[in-house]
Design an enzyme around this catalytic site. Structure first.
Site, mmCIF file in Angstrom:
data_model
loop_
_atom_site.group_PDB
_atom_site.id
_atom_site.type_symbol
_atom_site.label_atom_id
_atom_site.label_comp_id
_atom_site.label_asym_id
_atom_site.label_seq_id
_atom_site.Cartn_x
_atom_site.Cartn_y
_atom_site.Cartn_z
ATOM 1 N N HIS A 99 71.033 17.131 10.602
ATOM 2 C CA HIS A 99 71.060 18.470 11.196
ATOM 3 C C HIS A 99 71.699 19.490 10.266
ATOM 4 C CE1 HIS A 99 69.525 16.811 14.905
ATOM 5 N NE2 HIS A 99 70.464 15.854 14.835
ATOM 6 N N ARG A 127 109.712 20.730 2.263
ATOM 7 C CA ARG A 127 109.114 21.567 3.305
ATOM 8 C C ARG A 127 108.096 22.550 2.731
ATOM 9 N NH1 ARG A 127 112.299 22.072 8.133
ATOM 10 N NH2 ARG A 127 111.674 24.228 8.337
ATOM 11 N N LYS A 174 93.099 14.268 3.871
ATOM 12 C CA LYS A 174 94.054 13.765 2.862
ATOM 13 C C LYS A 174 93.577 14.117 1.457
ATOM 14 C CE LYS A 174 96.932 13.183 4.666
ATOM 15 N NZ LYS A 174 97.128 13.215 6.073
ATOM 16 N N ASN A 207 114.512 32.340 8.819
ATOM 17 C CA ASN A 207 113.257 31.588 8.985
ATOM 18 C C ASN A 207 112.603 32.097 10.256
ATOM 19 O OD1 ASN A 207 113.936 30.029 6.820
ATOM 20 N ND2 ASN A 207 114.161 28.111 7.967
ATOM 21 N N GLY A 208 111.274 32.203 10.237
ATOM 22 C CA GLY A 208 110.567 32.666 11.427
ATOM 23 C C GLY A 208 109.857 33.979 11.148
ATOM 24 N N LYS A 250 105.164 21.313 4.878
ATOM 25 C CA LYS A 250 105.354 20.107 5.688
ATOM 26 C C LYS A 250 105.437 20.457 7.171
ATOM 27 C CE LYS A 250 106.033 15.805 6.444
ATOM 28 N NZ LYS A 250 104.778 15.029 6.366
ATOM 29 N N GLU A 267 90.161 12.324 8.834
ATOM 30 C CA GLU A 267 91.526 12.223 8.306
ATOM 31 C C GLU A 267 91.491 11.928 6.799
ATOM 32 O OE1 GLU A 267 94.372 13.121 9.098
ATOM 33 O OE2 GLU A 267 95.760 11.901 7.947
ATOM 34 N N GLU A 284 93.771 17.924 0.749
ATOM 35 C CA GLU A 284 95.152 18.413 0.735
ATOM 36 C C GLU A 284 95.813 18.237 -0.626
ATOM 37 O OE1 GLU A 284 97.700 17.929 4.799
ATOM 38 O OE2 GLU A 284 96.871 16.075 4.037
ATOM 39 N N TRP A 341 108.672 30.592 2.157
ATOM 40 C CA TRP A 341 107.246 30.308 2.145
ATOM 41 C C TRP A 341 106.603 31.561 2.710
ATOM 42 C CZ3 TRP A 341 103.332 29.083 5.947
ATOM 43 C CH2 TRP A 341 102.227 28.395 5.428
ATOM 44 N N CYS A 345 109.975 27.720 5.132
ATOM 45 C CA CYS A 345 111.276 28.236 4.690
ATOM 46 C C CYS A 345 112.408 27.247 4.998
ATOM 47 C CB CYS A 345 111.581 29.533 5.405
ATOM 48 S SG CYS A 345 110.293 30.764 5.200
#
Ligand code: G6P
Length: 602
Positions: free
Chosen positions: A500, A27, A481, A100-101, A597, A477, A484, A74, A2
């Site tokens: 395995h 964001r 990427k 926000n929150g 973000k 990583e 995402e 969001w 948000c």
């Protein structure tokens, strides 16, 4: 995540709110709205979707006024929809709130308010706030907000406007970022600095529990009981232009290419050409016998590399933990342990919670962060800034590589303190680190080859990454990427684990990307690659040391460097691979679906 912007002043607020919200788009959000006092009423326009949708609504149904609050949401409580979007109003439609929150006790507060006759139209936790303020309102908005927040459990940054007091915005924060922007012809609130950078560099960084009353020509601060607070104006150093794309198609590509400079920025003042190392007065007591490295997402992967560097060079045992797990686990924290949190934004809710928990338990908290003035930066005992500059793309690139540089510096500094390895070995790593910017730049020469590889895998449904030791972390990583931003299913495996389970997934044509930067164990990886080749896999190698590369379909040569430092240059072509797969598929690189973000809620 948000975003909040509010404005009161001589100018019309609508365009300022929209522009501010646009600069917070990075964001991540799913709906947007504004509330503006139009001279007689509070007019609200809000809708699910991008800010462009809100602009269309405003064309058909314009509003104007010198005081307004805006929000990008969001979704956390309730689906993305117009009714769940902010701003939210009280029942009388004369108090508007952006938030926000998360209000954790919203169910109990809703019940309390319903018993008093209040009704609710959204599924959000936020809607209790304007009604609670209304409940406490007795002709003084600030006092009503103060009383209301005493009842709120959870995290919040709140901006409030009221029809009865159209000369002010009241705002407050707790565990969610909020700043005030100061200009000659009006004042702003915002959840993040880029929202107001086009207008001003003079800001107040609010702390938890600080209430602010913005008028067109004044800003006053006080605590929950009304005691005045004096605050110094903070001058923002980075420019609005630094938040723009500067000719690149996307922020992610710009940020990938900024890595050599970002690496130099992280090293500057810390490691000079005479190999003098200074860590911003950060000290580790010899009583510390174990370091917990705690982070989320990409920063967690940086922590995994950091552990290897610190253990190898300094012999200090490290445990790397996901913040969301650590905070609800029972970590064995005592006076022989310390906690190092890693966070690009410095606002990630779980990471911040760990920081606070560790401090409460009496541990020293160290922080590696990119955002000056962030909550992590302000609350940690020792802060090391990466100075990567603002990172706008949701997928982290330069923040990650500069976190690696930070870890190498921590490891080297601890190495000098612990004297586990020779000074020659330390100096060798230092010398290579000083050349890391050039090594990183050299990867860009491979752009055409990376684009061609990206074309080849853009149509795949699954891509697997393999590596051993530090190369396994690079694989993790790289896999993050790729998934995402390209939405290709992808996993990373320690190549020794292949037999395995994961090898059952390999069939004719499955794409397997292996990473190999350590000559000591390259033959082990080779055997694993042969195993998947024998089962029909299409293999791609990112390697600086595999000798029998003829067996591979495709090979991308990585720069030669000490294996301990290799994760840094190795990840760059893999970031680029993810980028070019995403653009080949035509997806939104900088704002991938469902991701944010800065994850400022749990
Ligand atoms: C989100 C971002 C990731 C980031 C993670 C941790 O998931 O999309 O890129 O790695 O949060 O963020 P932090 O700001 O704490 O490093």
């Amino acid at each position: 995540m948000c975003g909040i912007v509010g404005y009161i002043g001589a100018r019309d607020s609508v365009e300022l709110l929209l522009k501010g919200l646009e600069s917070l788009e990075y964001r991540g959000y799913d709906s947007a709205g504004i509330a503006v006092f139009d001279g007689s009423d509070i007019a609200v326009r809000k809708e699910k979707g991008r800010l462009a949708v809100l602009r269309e609504i405003l064309k058909d149904s314009p509003v104007s006024g010198n005081i307004g609050i805006g929000h990008t949401r969001w979704a956390t409580h309730g689906v993305p929809s117009a009714k769940n979007s902010h701003p939210h109003l009280n029942n009388k439609n004369d108090i508007a709130v952006v938030h926000n929150g998360i209000i954790e006790n919203h169910e109990a507060l809703k019940k309390f308010l319903q018993e008093k006759g209040y009704t609710f139209i959204s599924e959000t936790d936020t809607e209790v706030i304007p009604n609670l303020i209304d409940y406490y309102y007795e002709g003084d908005l600030l006092k009503a907000v103060q009383k209301a927040t005493k009842k709120l459990d959870g995290s919040y940054a709140i901006g409030v406007v009221a029809k009865a007091e159209p000369d002010k915005i009241v705002a407050v924060r707790k565990d969610s970022p909020l700043i005030v922007g100061l200009t000659d012809d009006g004042n702003f609130i915002a959840s993040d600095i880029p929202a107001i950078l086009a207008e001003t560099r003079d800001v107040y960084l609010l702390n938890d529990g600080e209430f602010v009353t913005l008028k067109k020509d004044s800003v006053t601060l006080c605590d929950v009981d009304g005691n005045p607070i004096n605050k110094e104006v903070y001058k923002v150093q980075f420019s609005a232009q630094a938040s723009q794309k500067e000719g690149y198609d996307h922020f992610m590509l710009k940020e990938i290419h900024e890595q050599p400079q970002a690496i130099r920025n992280t090293l500057r003042g810390r490691l000079d050409k005479d190999l003098n190392l200074s860590l911003d007065n950060i000290k580790f007591s010899d009583d510390i016998k174990k370091l917990y490295i705690v982070a989320c997402g990409t920063a967690y992967h940086a922590g995994l590399v950091g552990k290897k560097a610190i253990e190898t060079l300094a012999g200090l045992p490290c445990e790397v933990c996901l913040a969301s797990e650590f905070r609800y686990g029972e970590p064995l924290i005592d006076d022989t342990t310390a906690v190092l949190v890693v966070s690009q934004s410095g606002e990630t809710a779980d990471t911040l919670a760990v920081l606070r928990m560790a401090k409460k338990l009496g541990n020293k908290v160290y922080a590696i962060t990119n955002v000056v003035g962030s909550s992590v930066a302000r609350e940690a005992d020792y802060v090391f800034y990466t100075y990567a500059g603002p990172e706008i793309a949701v997928a982290s690139t330069k923040a990650y590589t500069t976190q690696l540089v930070a870890f190498y510096l921590f490891a080297l500094s601890l190495a000098e303190q612990k004297k586990k390895v020779s000074q020659t070995q330390i100096d060798d790593i230092k010398n290579q680190l000083l050349k890391m910017d050039e090594v990183a730049s050299s990867v860009f020469d491979k752009t055409e080859q990376i684009k061609a590889l990206a074309e080849k895998i853009a149509g795949e449904h699954d891509v697997y990454f393999l590596g051993r030791g530090l190369d396994y972390i690079v694989a993790m990583e790289a896999s993050l990427k790729l998934k995402e931003i390209s939405y290709i299913h992808s996993d990373a495996y320690a190549s020794g684990e292949l037999k395995h389970g994961p090898i059952a997934l390999i069939e004719d044509g499955t794409v397997v990307i292996s990473i190999c930067t350590n000559p000591d164990i390259s033959n082990k990886l080779s055997s694993n690659v042969k195993e998947v080749l024998a089962r029909g896999a299409k293999t791609i190698g990112f390697t600086s040391c595999l000798s029998d590369t003829a067996a591979y379909g495709d090979v991308l040569e990585l720069p030669q460097i000490d294996p301990l430092l290799a994760p840094l240059p190795a990840i760059i072509p893999l970031q680029m691979l993810a980028y070019y797969v995403c653009t080949a598929k035509g997806f939104d690189v900088d704002k991938p679906r469902n991701l944010a973000k800065s994850v400022t809620v749990e």
